[in-house]
Design a protein around this motif. Structure first.
Motif, PDB file in Angstrom:
ATOM      1  N   LEU A  58      13.687   4.104   1.453  1.00  0.00           N
ATOM      2  CA  LEU A  58      13.063   5.225   0.751  1.00  0.00           C
ATOM      3  C   LEU A  58      12.052   4.739  -0.282  1.00  0.00           C
ATOM      4  N   LYS A  59      12.378   3.654  -0.967  1.00  0.00           N
ATOM      5  CA  LYS A  59      11.434   3.102  -1.941  1.00  0.00           C
ATOM      6  C   LYS A  59      10.170   2.590  -1.245  1.00  0.00           C
ATOM      7  N   ALA A  60      10.342   1.987  -0.068  1.00  0.00           N
ATOM      8  CA  ALA A  60       9.182   1.490   0.677  1.00  0.00           C
ATOM      9  C   ALA A  60       8.291   2.645   1.122  1.00  0.00           C
ATOM     10  N   VAL A  61       8.912   3.750   1.580  1.00  0.00           N
ATOM     11  CA  VAL A  61       8.133   4.920   1.977  1.00  0.00           C
ATOM     12  C   VAL A  61       7.426   5.518   0.776  1.00  0.00           C
ATOM     13  N   GLY A  62       8.116   5.587  -0.373  1.00  0.00           N
ATOM     14  CA  GLY A  62       7.495   6.124  -1.587  1.00  0.00           C
ATOM     15  C   GLY A  62       6.303   5.305  -2.043  1.00  0.00           C
ATOM     16  N   LYS A  63       6.393   3.977  -1.927  1.00  0.00           N
ATOM     17  CA  LYS A  63       5.262   3.128  -2.308  1.00  0.00           C
ATOM     18  C   LYS A  63       4.055   3.383  -1.421  1.00  0.00           C
ATOM     19  N   LYS A  64       4.280   3.658  -0.151  1.00  0.00           N
ATOM     20  CA  LYS A  64       3.161   3.943   0.753  1.00  0.00           C
ATOM     21  C   LYS A  64       2.516   5.277   0.407  1.00  0.00           C
ATOM     22  N   PHE A  65       3.320   6.259   0.008  1.00  0.00           N
ATOM     23  CA  PHE A  65       2.760   7.531  -0.432  1.00  0.00           C
ATOM     24  C   PHE A  65       1.877   7.333  -1.664  1.00  0.00           C
ATOM     25  N   VAL A  66       2.316   6.462  -2.572  1.00  0.00           N
ATOM     26  CA  VAL A  66       1.520   6.182  -3.776  1.00  0.00           C
ATOM     27  C   VAL A  66       0.192   5.530  -3.401  1.00  0.00           C
ATOM     28  N   HIS A  67       0.218   4.626  -2.422  1.00  0.00           N
ATOM     29  CA  HIS A  67      -1.019   3.979  -1.980  1.00  0.00           C
ATOM     30  C   HIS A  67      -1.987   4.983  -1.374  1.00  0.00           C
ATOM     31  N   VAL A  68      -1.463   6.010  -0.705  1.00  0.00           N
ATOM     32  CA  VAL A  68      -2.336   7.026  -0.129  1.00  0.00           C
ATOM     33  C   VAL A  68      -2.910   7.923  -1.228  1.00  0.00           C
ATOM     34  N   MET A  69      -2.098   8.230  -2.237  1.00  0.00           N
ATOM     35  CA  MET A  69      -2.576   9.070  -3.332  1.00  0.00           C
ATOM     36  C   MET A  69      -3.657   8.372  -4.141  1.00  0.00           C
ATOM     37  N   PRO A  74      -6.028   5.762  -3.020  1.00  0.00           N
ATOM     38  CA  PRO A  74      -6.521   4.896  -1.929  1.00  0.00           C
ATOM     39  C   PRO A  74      -7.382   3.764  -2.442  1.00  0.00           C
ATOM     40  N   ARG A  75      -7.103   2.597  -1.973  1.00  0.00           N
ATOM     41  CA  ARG A  75      -7.890   1.411  -2.270  1.00  0.00           C
ATOM     42  C   ARG A  75      -7.616   0.405  -1.162  1.00  0.00           C
ATOM     43  N   LYS A  76      -8.469  -0.580  -1.070  1.00  0.00           N
ATOM     44  CA  LYS A  76      -8.286  -1.590  -0.037  1.00  0.00           C
ATOM     45  C   LYS A  76      -7.026  -2.390  -0.335  1.00  0.00           C
ATOM     46  N   SER A  77      -6.043  -2.206   0.503  1.00  0.00           N
ATOM     47  CA  SER A  77      -4.758  -2.863   0.304  1.00  0.00           C
ATOM     48  C   SER A  77      -4.115  -3.105   1.654  1.00  0.00           C
ATOM     49  N   SER A  78      -3.275  -4.123   1.703  1.00  0.00           N
ATOM     50  CA  SER A  78      -2.576  -4.451   2.945  1.00  0.00           C
ATOM     51  C   SER A  78      -1.126  -3.981   2.926  1.00  0.00           C
ATOM     52  N   ALA A  79      -0.772  -3.139   1.947  1.00  0.00           N
ATOM     53  CA  ALA A  79       0.623  -2.712   1.823  1.00  0.00           C
ATOM     54  C   ALA A  79       1.068  -1.895   3.024  1.00  0.00           C
ATOM     55  N   LEU A  80       0.216  -0.970   3.459  1.00  0.00           N
ATOM     56  CA  LEU A  80       0.575  -0.145   4.614  1.00  0.00           C
ATOM     57  C   LEU A  80       0.568  -0.957   5.900  1.00  0.00           C
ATOM     58  N   LEU A  81      -0.245  -1.989   5.957  1.00  0.00           N
ATOM     59  CA  LEU A  81      -0.349  -2.781   7.173  1.00  0.00           C
ATOM     60  C   LEU A  81       0.740  -3.840   7.257  1.00  0.00           C
ATOM     61  N   ARG A  82       1.135  -4.371   6.110  1.00  0.00           N
ATOM     62  CA  ARG A  82       2.108  -5.462   6.122  1.00  0.00           C
ATOM     63  C   ARG A  82       3.507  -4.947   6.452  1.00  0.00           C
ATOM     64  N   ASP A  83       3.952  -3.898   5.791  1.00  0.00           N
ATOM     65  CA  ASP A  83       5.290  -3.351   6.001  1.00  0.00           C
ATOM     66  C   ASP A  83       5.172  -1.950   6.596  1.00  0.00           C
ATOM     67  N   TRP A  84       4.741  -1.883   7.832  1.00  0.00           N
ATOM     68  CA  TRP A  84       4.509  -0.574   8.445  1.00  0.00           C
ATOM     69  C   TRP A  84       5.827   0.067   8.864  1.00  0.00           C
ATOM     70  N   ASP A  85       5.824   1.377   8.886  1.00  0.00           N
ATOM     71  CA  ASP A  85       6.943   2.151   9.414  1.00  0.00           C
ATOM     72  C   ASP A  85       6.403   3.504   9.856  1.00  0.00           C
ATOM     73  N   LEU A  86       7.188   4.226  10.621  1.00  0.00           N
ATOM     74  CA  LEU A  86       6.781   5.532  11.135  1.00  0.00           C
ATOM     75  C   LEU A  86       7.641   6.667  10.585  1.00  0.00           C
ATOM     76  N   TRP A  87       8.492   6.370   9.600  1.00  0.00           N
ATOM     77  CA  TRP A  87       9.314   7.423   9.018  1.00  0.00           C
ATOM     78  C   TRP A  87       8.472   8.416   8.232  1.00  0.00           C
ATOM     79  N   GLY A  88       7.587   7.888   7.379  1.00  0.00           N
ATOM     80  CA  GLY A  88       6.726   8.769   6.597  1.00  0.00           C
ATOM     81  C   GLY A  88       5.833   9.638   7.460  1.00  0.00           C
ATOM     82  N   PRO A  89       5.112   9.068   8.436  1.00  0.00           N
ATOM     83  CA  PRO A  89       4.304   9.909   9.329  1.00  0.00           C
ATOM     84  C   PRO A  89       5.113  10.950  10.079  1.00  0.00           C
ATOM     85  N   LEU A  90       6.342  10.606  10.485  1.00  0.00           N
ATOM     86  CA  LEU A  90       7.172  11.575  11.189  1.00  0.00           C
ATOM     87  C   LEU A  90       7.538  12.752  10.284  1.00  0.00           C
ATOM     88  N   VAL A  91       7.898  12.469   9.035  1.00  0.00           N
ATOM     89  CA  VAL A  91       8.257  13.532   8.088  1.00  0.00           C
ATOM     90  C   VAL A  91       7.043  14.416   7.801  1.00  0.00           C
TER      91      VAL A  91
END
Length: 217
Positions: free
Chosen positions: A47-58, A60-77
Motif C-alpha cells: 500500500l505504501k508503494a502504491v501511495g508513493k506512485k500516486f504522489v509521483h503522478v500528482m 509529475p517529474r522525470k523519475s524512474s520510481a514508476l518504472l523501477r517498482d512497477w505494479d498493476l494494483w493502482g491502475p486496476l483500482v
C-alpha cells in the motif's frame, strides 16, 4: 582397503583452494523473504508503494520510481473506480446515460496495450508492464475529474455546470498527458517521441470525452 597402507603422500604437494570459512557481518537483506514476514506487513508495504506512485503522478517529474517498482494494483483500482462512476445507472438498463462498465474497462486496458505495443515497435527501452503501469497510474487525474463532475452534476446540468466540467476535465486531461510523457519521454528515441506522444494524447482524450459527455439519468 588392502594396499592403501603402503601408499604415502609427499609433504611437498601443494593443496589448492581455501578451506577457511569467511567470518563477517551478514546482511539482513540476504535473508529477507516475504515468506518470513506477517501478512499485515506485506500488505502495508504494498500500500505504501502504491501511495508513493500516486504522489509521483500528482507531482509529475522525470523519475524512474514508476518504472523501477512497477505494479498493476493502482491502475486496476483506478480503472474499476472510473468505470463504476461512468456506469451511470443500472447495468440492466439500456438507457443508463453512460457506457457500460465492461466497455469502459476494455477501452482503458485495450488503449493502454495498443500504446505500449506502439512504444515497443518504435524502439522504446521500457518493458511492456512498465508502460502499462505508467499509463494506468496517470489515469488518476481523470478519475478525480470524474468524481468532481459527478458532484457538479448533482447541482444541475445547465450551461454553468458544463463550463465547470469542461474546465476541470480539460485541466486533468493536460495533467494526465504531461505526467505520462514525463515518465516515458526518456525511454523513446529522440526522433520518434512525437509518434509516441500522439497515441497517448488520443488515449486520454477519449477518456476525457467520455467523462465530459457523461449525463446520468
Amino acid at each position: 582397503f588392502p594396499g592403501l597402507a603402503d601408499v604415502s603422500i609427499s609433504q611437498d604437494i601443494p593443496v589448492e583452494g581455501e578451506i577457511t570459512v569467511p567470518v563477517g557481518s551478514h546482511s539482513a537483506d540476504e535473508d529477507y523473504s516475504t515468506l518470513d514476514e506477517p501478512v499485515k506487513d506485506t500488505i502495508m508495504r504494498d500500500l505504501k508503494a502504491v501511495g508513493k506512485k500516486f504522489v509521483h503522478v500528482m507531482y509529475p517529474r522525470k523519475s524512474s520510481a514508476l518504472l523501477r517498482d512497477w505494479d498493476l494494483w493502482g491502475p486496476l483500482v483506478l480503472c474499476v473506480s472510473l468505470a463504476l462512476m461512468l456506469q451511470g445507472g443500472s447495468a440492466d438498463s439500456k438507457d443508463d446515460g453512460g457506457p457500460q462498465f465492461a466497455e469502459v474497462f476494455v477501452i482503458i486496458w485495450f488503449g493502454a496495450v495498443v500504446i505500449t505495443l506502439n512504444s515497443k515497435l518504435l524502439g522504446g527501452t521500457i518493458s511492456f508492464f512498465q508502460s502499462l503501469c505508467v499509463l494506468g497510474y496517470c489515469v488518476m487525474p481523470l478519475t478525480v475529474a470524474m468524481l468532481v463532475c459527478r458532484l457538479v452534476l448533482l447541482a444541475g446540468a445547465g450551461t454553468v455546470s458544463f463550463i465547470i466540467r469542461l474546465i476541470v476535465v480539460g485541466a486533468m486531461f493536460a495533467w494526465s498527458t504531461l505526467a505520462s510523457t514525463a515518465f516515458l519521454a526518456d525511454s523513446q528515441p529522440p526522433n520518434r517521441k512525437a509518434l509516441v506522444v500522439y497515441p497517448i494524447f488520443l488515449f486520454y482524450f477519449v477518456i476525457s470525452w467520455m467523462i465530459l459527455t457523461f449525463t446520468p439519468q
